[in-house]
Design an enzyme around this catalytic site. Structure first.
Site, PDB file in Angstrom:
ATOM      1  N   GLU A  26      96.649  -9.579  40.170  1.00  0.00           N
ATOM      2  CA  GLU A  26      95.879  -8.898  41.213  1.00  0.00           C
ATOM      3  C   GLU A  26      95.695  -9.793  42.431  1.00  0.00           C
ATOM      4  O   GLU A  26      95.875 -11.013  42.371  1.00  0.00           O
ATOM      5  CB  GLU A  26      94.515  -8.481  40.674  1.00  0.00           C
ATOM      6  CG  GLU A  26      93.619  -9.655  40.311  1.00  0.00           C
ATOM      7  CD  GLU A  26      92.167  -9.243  40.139  1.00  0.00           C
ATOM      8  OE1 GLU A  26      91.539  -8.947  41.163  1.00  0.00           O
ATOM      9  OE2 GLU A  26      91.682  -9.239  38.995  1.00  0.00           O
ATOM     10  N   LYS A 160      83.285  -8.961  32.864  1.00  0.00           N
ATOM     11  CA  LYS A 160      82.422  -9.931  33.533  1.00  0.00           C
ATOM     12  C   LYS A 160      81.014  -9.869  32.946  1.00  0.00           C
ATOM     13  O   LYS A 160      80.459  -8.797  32.725  1.00  0.00           O
ATOM     14  CB  LYS A 160      82.401  -9.667  35.036  1.00  0.00           C
ATOM     15  CG  LYS A 160      83.754  -9.910  35.699  1.00  0.00           C
ATOM     16  CD  LYS A 160      83.690  -9.676  37.195  1.00  0.00           C
ATOM     17  CE  LYS A 160      85.030 -10.000  37.845  1.00  0.00           C
ATOM     18  NZ  LYS A 160      86.080  -9.019  37.516  1.00  0.00           N
TER      19      LYS A 160
END
Length: 337
Positions: A26, A160
């Site tokens: 990414e 996360k």
């Protein structure tokens, strides 16, 4: 037939045409995830790790409305400091392309572009998920639905830790996404090896993960898989330590009225300050760790022999051994990676 909206770096195009292993990467980590110059340095280091483990790296981004699969050096350098770069997920991707804008790709958008390009494995730091306070905000990352619909394996260090991890795992289960702990029975939490939650599945080799992917495809189940690869022990921030700092950062975000796409970059920035830079060094270590495993998985999927480390042995921090169980600003132009 080449996709009319995709531009391939020559090395990536050649690798795909030859059936060689390719790993998507990414670009949001460059534009929104890390400060400069660590963002560009990390992108190059991660690409080098992919190569060292037998695959070709392909950083994905949108530049002047063109989806780039693999970036030349000058565009990567430009992205590292560019200001007029959108953060693109599924909902934003067609607008950025149609309007000729610049954009970095999140997990969801990178999966979409990778699939269109014929890339089956993608390495990132951590996925998005169900945000804390979802009962009030309904803030759920598009990454989760993308995992349920797009057949790409995402190698990460879990979701996360700023997120609601129990609800994130519940959502993935509901959407039928296999969540694999790599050589662990515990679901990792990005900076920490153990979130306190069990990993739904455990597999101990890239070949076993590749077999899962092939079987899922044979059953025509659709969607991807999530491979949760714990950060190396030497680089982790223990869960108890980071939890208190996350609570502080979340409270600050709410007090400042931060919402939507701005939440994650704000929290990461605050944690960088609150940890005295440790969160960044851990982030860099875990992304490299994931890139190594992703490359090994891409090699296993292609049935190719890597000239680098043996599959399963190259990921930093991994323990080798047999499986125990199963009108924007102008961007620079350029060709090549």
């Amino acid at each position: 037939m080449p996709h009319p909206l995709l531009d391939f770096a020559p090395e990536v195009r050649s690798a795909l045409d030859a059936g060689a292993p390719v790993v998507a990467l990414e670009s949001t980590i460059v534009t929104h995830g890390m400060p400069h110059p660590q963002n560009v340095e990390t992108a190059r280091a991660v690409a080098a790790v992919v190569r060292a483990n037998g695959a070709v790296p392909a950083i994905v981004a949108v530049v002047a409305g063109r989806i780039r699969i693999g970036l030349p050096e000058e565009i990567l350098d430009w992205l590292g400091t560019a200001k007029e770069v959108l953060k693109l997920s599924r909902a934003d991707l067609p607008h950025a392309v149609a309007a000729g804008l610049h954009g970095s790709t999140t997990v969801a958008a990178t999966m979409i572009c990778a699939h269109r390009a014929g890339i089956r494995v993608f390495a990132t730091g951590g996925i998005g998920g169900v945000h804390r306070g979802v009962e009030e905000t309904l803030d759920i990352s598009a990454d989760l639905d993308e995992l349920a619909r797009t057949p790409v394996a995402v190698v990460c260090a879990g979701a996360k830790a700023i997120l609601d991890l129990p609800r994130t795992l519940e959502y993935l289960e509901t959407r039928g996404v296999p969540v694999v702990g790599y050589r662990t029975d515990r679901f990792p939490a990005f900076w920490s090896r153990d979130s306190g939650l069990p990993a739904p599945l455990r597999l101990d080799t890239p070949e076993a993960i590749a077999a899962l992917m092939r079987t899922k495809e044979a059953l025509d189940l659709g969607g991807g898989i999530l491979v949760a690869n714990p950060v190396p022990e030497a680089d982790e921030i223990p869960a108890r330590e980071i939890a208190a700092l996350i609570a502080t950062a979340v409270a600050q975000a709410r007090a400042a009225g931060i919402a939507g796409k701005a939440v994650t970059p704000f929290l990461l920035s605050r944690l960088l300050d609150l940890t005295g830079g440790r969160s960044l060094s851990t982030n860099i270590a875990l992304v490299k760790n994931n890139a190594a495993l992703a490359a090994q998985l891409a090699v296993a999927l292609r049935g190719a022999r890597s000239s680098g480390p043996q599959a399963g042995a190259g990921a930093p921090g991994a323990e080798p051994g047999p499986a125990r169980r199963t009108s924007p600003a102008r961007a620079p132009s350029g060709e090549g990676w």
